[in-house]
Write an enzyme that holds these catalytic residues in place. Structure first.
Site, PDB file in Angstrom:
ATOM      1  N   ASN A 194       0.804  -1.218   0.000  1.00 26.28           N
ATOM      2  CA  ASN A 194       0.000   0.000   0.000  1.00 26.28           C
ATOM      3  C   ASN A 194       0.842   1.275   0.000  1.00 26.28           C
ATOM      4  O   ASN A 194       0.406   2.312  -0.472  1.00 26.28           O
ATOM      5  CB  ASN A 194      -0.961  -0.005   1.190  1.00 26.28           C
ATOM      6  N   CYS A 203       1.487   7.198  13.918  1.00 26.99           N
ATOM      7  CA  CYS A 203       1.619   7.760  15.252  1.00 26.99           C
ATOM      8  C   CYS A 203       1.499   6.634  16.273  1.00 26.99           C
ATOM      9  O   CYS A 203       0.496   5.938  16.310  1.00 26.99           O
ATOM     10  CB  CYS A 203       0.522   8.786  15.457  1.00 26.99           C
ATOM     11  N   HIS A 214     -13.539  -0.590  -1.519  1.00 30.01           N
ATOM     12  CA  HIS A 214     -13.368   0.868  -1.632  1.00 30.01           C
ATOM     13  C   HIS A 214     -12.045   1.298  -2.257  1.00 30.01           C
ATOM     14  O   HIS A 214     -11.786   2.489  -2.430  1.00 30.01           O
ATOM     15  CB  HIS A 214     -13.583   1.553  -0.282  1.00 30.01           C
ATOM     16  N   THR A 220     -26.623 -10.397   8.467  1.00 26.24           N
ATOM     17  CA  THR A 220     -27.391  -9.969   7.290  1.00 26.24           C
ATOM     18  C   THR A 220     -26.473  -9.203   6.343  1.00 26.24           C
ATOM     19  O   THR A 220     -25.743  -8.309   6.763  1.00 26.24           O
ATOM     20  CB  THR A 220     -28.579  -9.082   7.727  1.00 26.24           C
TER      21      THR A 220
END
Ligand SMILES: Cc1ncc(COP(=O)(O)O)c(C=O)c1O
Length: 368
Positions: free
Chosen positions: A144, A317, A194, A230
């Site tokens: 990433n 952090c 996403h 669900t």
């Protein structure tokens, strides 16, 4: 705004939103319900599963929809690691590292696979892990931060030959390079919606049928009983549509992103003291992680933000202290250089004009 942080998340494609909307409004039925209103929702999930399986070259029964890449990674480790310890690469996303550390705290043997300065896992690390024979090895397909693409098919081949199960986190690779499940030869693969212009909060674990999935969420029989709860129908429909678009537009997106990245890297090459991390390795077409000697990455990020440009820094952090990126540290980059890192991750709606404007702003901020 110039948005150059597509590895963090991507905007929702309008066509994805259009596909989702009916399932947030008209067709709100529970997909487990037997009457028509529920069956419509159930069929929409089936269609999304077809769309994702077509992108990956798998059967629909090999896909478990989850709440995202994080859950898929947790499910993968819970499924395979308890058998005989585990090994994960030192540059994995926290959603692999943290469950791995949790398993270690419960008494499972954990080995970290080292990477070289080019960000690639070393053959030594693979040889070592073959001797240790853990139950699971987890190696991400693309990082990433640096965008480095690992030779997963090559590693999986060797590990399989010794009876070791392999998982790959393909969250960043999906939609940017071809991701055919069988070509990589892993037993499990994690994905997220996403990062491919789909909605947040949706992902999938792909599994080879020989693997016995050990669910982490218990309850109803959804997702073949492997993931109770669900279904998030609209999100799954959106993920399916995003996967369909990624399949038809992959070649075009890849060529366009590479063109933008080359333009970007050409501009960056004129900035004194600038290093592109893992520059020589095969990287995702959209990702450049760089640092400028003597300039703090987070400070630069804030200055770019004031110019309405969104990028990300590599540092994390920890207990109030800013730590250099663990990925760059694992690659042997000096902590001071690692703290200079910023990541630029391009997307399909970015333009050449935005890249040129970015270079202009970066140059004015860093060359006094
Ligand atoms: C490599 C990688 N794996 C997993 C994840 C987690 O995915 P999600 O945000 O869907 O939980 C991310 C998100 O940044 C990622 O980059």
């Amino acid at each position: 705004m110039i948005y150059f942080d597509h590895n963090a998340t991507t905007p929702l494609d309008d066509r994805v939103l259009d596909a989702m909307l009916p399932f947030l409004t008209t067709f709100y039925g529970n997909p487990s319900s037997l009457y028509r209103h529920g069956r419509v929702a159930g069929s929409a999930i089936d269609a999304a599963r077809e769309q994702l399986s077509a992108l990956l070259g798998v059967q629909t029964g090999q896909i478990i929809f989850t709440s995202g890449g994080t859950e898929a990674n947790n499910l993968a480790l819970a499924t395979l690691a308890p058998q005989a310890g585990l090994a994960v690469s030192a540059i994995e996303h926290p959603s692999v590292i943290e469950p791995a550390l949790h398993l270690k705290s419960q008494g499972h043997e954990l080995t970290l696979l080292n990477v070289g300065t080019n960000g690639l896992i070393t053959q030594d690390a693979i040889d070592k892990v073959i001797r240790l024979k853990p139950g699971l090895v987890s190696i991400m397909l693309a990082n990433n931060e640096t965008g480095v693409v690992q030779h997963v098919a090559h590693y999986a081949d060797q590990l399989r030959a010794h009876g070791i199960k392999v998982h790959t986190d393909a969250v960043q690779a999906l939609g940017k390079i071809p991701v055919n499940f069988n070509r990589f030869g892993t037993h499990l693969m994690s994905l997220s919606s996403h990062k491919i212009y789909g909605p947040k909060g949706c992902g999938a674990l792909v599994f080879e049928k020989s693997v016995e999935i050990k669910p982490i969420l218990l309850g109803g029989g959804q997702e073949q009983g492997f993931r109770a709860g669900t279904e998030n129908v609209a999100a799954i429909v959106g993920f399916g549509k995003a996967a369909e678009l990624a399949k038809t537009e992959l070649a075009e997106r890849h060529a366009y992103l590479l063109k933008l990245r080359k333009l970007l890297e050409h501009g960056l090459s004129a900035i004194p003291g600038l290093t592109i991390f893992a520059e020589q390795a095969e990287r995702l077409p959209n990702t450049v992680q760089m640092g400028i000697h003597g300039i703090d990455g987070e400070m630069l990020l804030m200055q770019l933000d004031q110019k309405n440009i969104a990028v990300s820094s590599g540092s994390a952090c920890a207990s109030g202290q800013r730590e250099p990126s663990p990925v760059l540290v694992a690659m042997g980059i000096e902590p001071a250089a690692a703290k200079s890192a910023i990541r630029i991750s391009l997307g399909k709606t970015n333009t050449e004009a935005e890249v040129i404007e970015f270079i202009k702003q970066l140059t004015s901020l860093t060359i006094k």
